[in-house]
Write a protein that holds these residues in place. Structure first.
Motif, mmCIF file in Angstrom:
data_model
loop_
_atom_site.group_PDB
_atom_site.id
_atom_site.type_symbol
_atom_site.label_atom_id
_atom_site.label_comp_id
_atom_site.label_asym_id
_atom_site.label_seq_id
_atom_site.Cartn_x
_atom_site.Cartn_y
_atom_site.Cartn_z
ATOM 1 N N LYS A 107 0.824 -1.301 -0.008
ATOM 2 C CA LYS A 107 0.045 0.019 -0.013
ATOM 3 C C LYS A 107 0.905 1.278 0.016
ATOM 4 C CE LYS A 107 -3.765 -2.578 0.812
ATOM 5 N NZ LYS A 107 -3.159 -3.753 1.229
ATOM 6 N N THR A 108 2.047 1.279 0.186
ATOM 7 C CA THR A 108 2.842 2.351 0.368
ATOM 8 C C THR A 108 4.186 2.414 -0.212
ATOM 9 O OG1 THR A 108 3.749 1.546 2.397
ATOM 10 C CG2 THR A 108 1.906 2.769 2.803
ATOM 11 N N TYR A 109 5.330 2.359 0.282
ATOM 12 C CA TYR A 109 6.586 2.423 -0.420
ATOM 13 C C TYR A 109 7.180 1.383 -1.082
ATOM 14 C CZ TYR A 109 6.721 6.638 3.023
ATOM 15 O OH TYR A 109 6.294 7.515 3.571
ATOM 16 N N GLY A 110 6.568 0.319 -0.685
ATOM 17 C CA GLY A 110 7.156 -1.157 -1.278
ATOM 18 C C GLY A 110 6.727 -1.491 -2.594
ATOM 19 N N ILE B 247 13.041 0.843 4.837
ATOM 20 C CA ILE B 247 12.498 -0.430 5.975
ATOM 21 C C ILE B 247 11.621 -1.233 4.860
ATOM 22 C CG2 ILE B 247 11.094 -0.793 7.807
ATOM 23 C CD1 ILE B 247 12.573 1.366 9.073
ATOM 24 N N LYS B 248 10.656 -0.649 4.236
ATOM 25 C CA LYS B 248 9.871 -1.562 3.488
ATOM 26 C C LYS B 248 10.493 -2.170 2.244
ATOM 27 C CE LYS B 248 5.326 -2.031 3.337
ATOM 28 N NZ LYS B 248 4.064 -1.229 3.103
ATOM 29 N N ILE B 249 11.398 -1.466 1.474
ATOM 30 C CA ILE B 249 11.940 -2.178 0.478
ATOM 31 C C ILE B 249 12.705 -3.251 0.940
ATOM 32 C CG2 ILE B 249 13.802 -1.926 -1.234
ATOM 33 C CD1 ILE B 249 12.923 1.106 -1.557
ATOM 34 N N LEU B 250 13.658 -3.062 2.070
ATOM 35 C CA LEU B 250 14.259 -4.339 2.529
ATOM 36 C C LEU B 250 13.411 -5.491 3.130
ATOM 37 C CD1 LEU B 250 17.407 -2.441 4.374
ATOM 38 C CD2 LEU B 250 17.211 -3.555 1.882
ATOM 39 N N GLY B 251 12.328 -4.905 3.692
ATOM 40 C CA GLY B 251 11.544 -5.750 4.229
ATOM 41 C C GLY B 251 10.860 -6.990 3.147
ATOM 42 N N TRP B 252 10.434 -6.377 2.100
ATOM 43 C CA TRP B 252 10.044 -7.087 0.751
ATOM 44 C C TRP B 252 11.183 -8.127 0.621
ATOM 45 C CZ3 TRP B 252 5.704 -8.592 -0.737
ATOM 46 C CH2 TRP B 252 4.328 -7.860 -0.729
#
Length: 229
Positions: A170-173, A217-222
């Motif tokens: 829904k956001t940066y990822g 954080i979102k990118i690395l999380g994915w």
């Protein structure tokens, strides 16, 4: 003739949105601007420039993209290709046909417009953007054997392939999710070098410390989520 539709997420892009719309080639059948809870005249300016305007009051890049996809899903005839481009005029919309070409000519499923250093205006990407792109694509190369060099938002994808990805962020990822799922689903992908210039107005992500941290954080999380699947 190939049916191509463009989705433009837009949050407070009143100064730039009409320029983006104006420069999109005539090969596109519909330009869809998703007004993402803007407090300026983004909606009015996009309508005046001839775009279809949707309203998504939940702030988030992914929310806006999903709103555009939901609108397209309800149309009687689906398009063959969807192009995503930002509303800040940092990309060159005139290069849309160049981004779409590998799909039409080489049967690729996904094409990323890569913001290569030689074609970037100085200062158009912040140091944290450059580092973040390097880190994310390096991890994808090591963990998944990918050849991506950028998470650029200017991209084209076959509509039927996009649906198979079942996008959810829904956001940066959003951008990295699409690329990771393309790898998982073994889509045929490539990159084309595109020009990139300083955006109009302040970036809502890289222009703030908070935005940069959350995006990272979102990118690395994915990426790490998919590395364990």
């Amino acid at each position: 003739m190939t049916d191509i539709k463009v989705i433009i997420p837009a949050y407070n892009e009143a100064e730039s949105i009409a320029e983006v719309i104006k420069d999109i080639p005539d090969s596109v059948s519909e330009i869809i601007v998703v007004n993402n809870n803007s407090s300026d005249r983004t909606e009015e300016n996009a309508r005046a420039a001839g775009a279809t305007v949707l309203i998504e009051n939940r702030k988030g890049y992914g929310y806006a993209c999903l709103k555009g996809m939901d609108y397209i899903a309800k149309q009687s005839k689906p398009p063959q290709i969807i192009v995503f481009i930002d509303g800040d005029y940092s990309d060159f919309p005139q290069e849309l046909n160049k981004v779409v070409a590998p799909i039409l000519e080489d049967d690729k499923d996904l094409v990323i417009g890569a913001r290569v250093e030689q074609l970037r205006e100085k200062g158009s990407m912040t140091p944290q953007q450059v580092f973040g792109n390097w880190l994310a694509t390096a991890l994808m190369r090591v963990l998944f054997g990918a050849t991506f060099t950028d998470l650029g938002p200017f991209r084209a994808i076959k509509y039927d392939k996009l649906l198979t990805l079942e996008m959810e962020d829904k956001t940066y990822g959003w951008t990295v999710e699409m690329q990771l799922k393309a790898l998982k689903n073994k889509l045929a992908y490539t990159e084309v070098p595109v020009r990139y210039k300083k955006r109009i107005g302040l970036s809502k992500v890289s222009g703030t410390v908070k935005g940069s941290i959350f995006a990272g954080i979102k990118i690395l999380g994915w990426i790490f989520k998919y590395s364990f699947k």
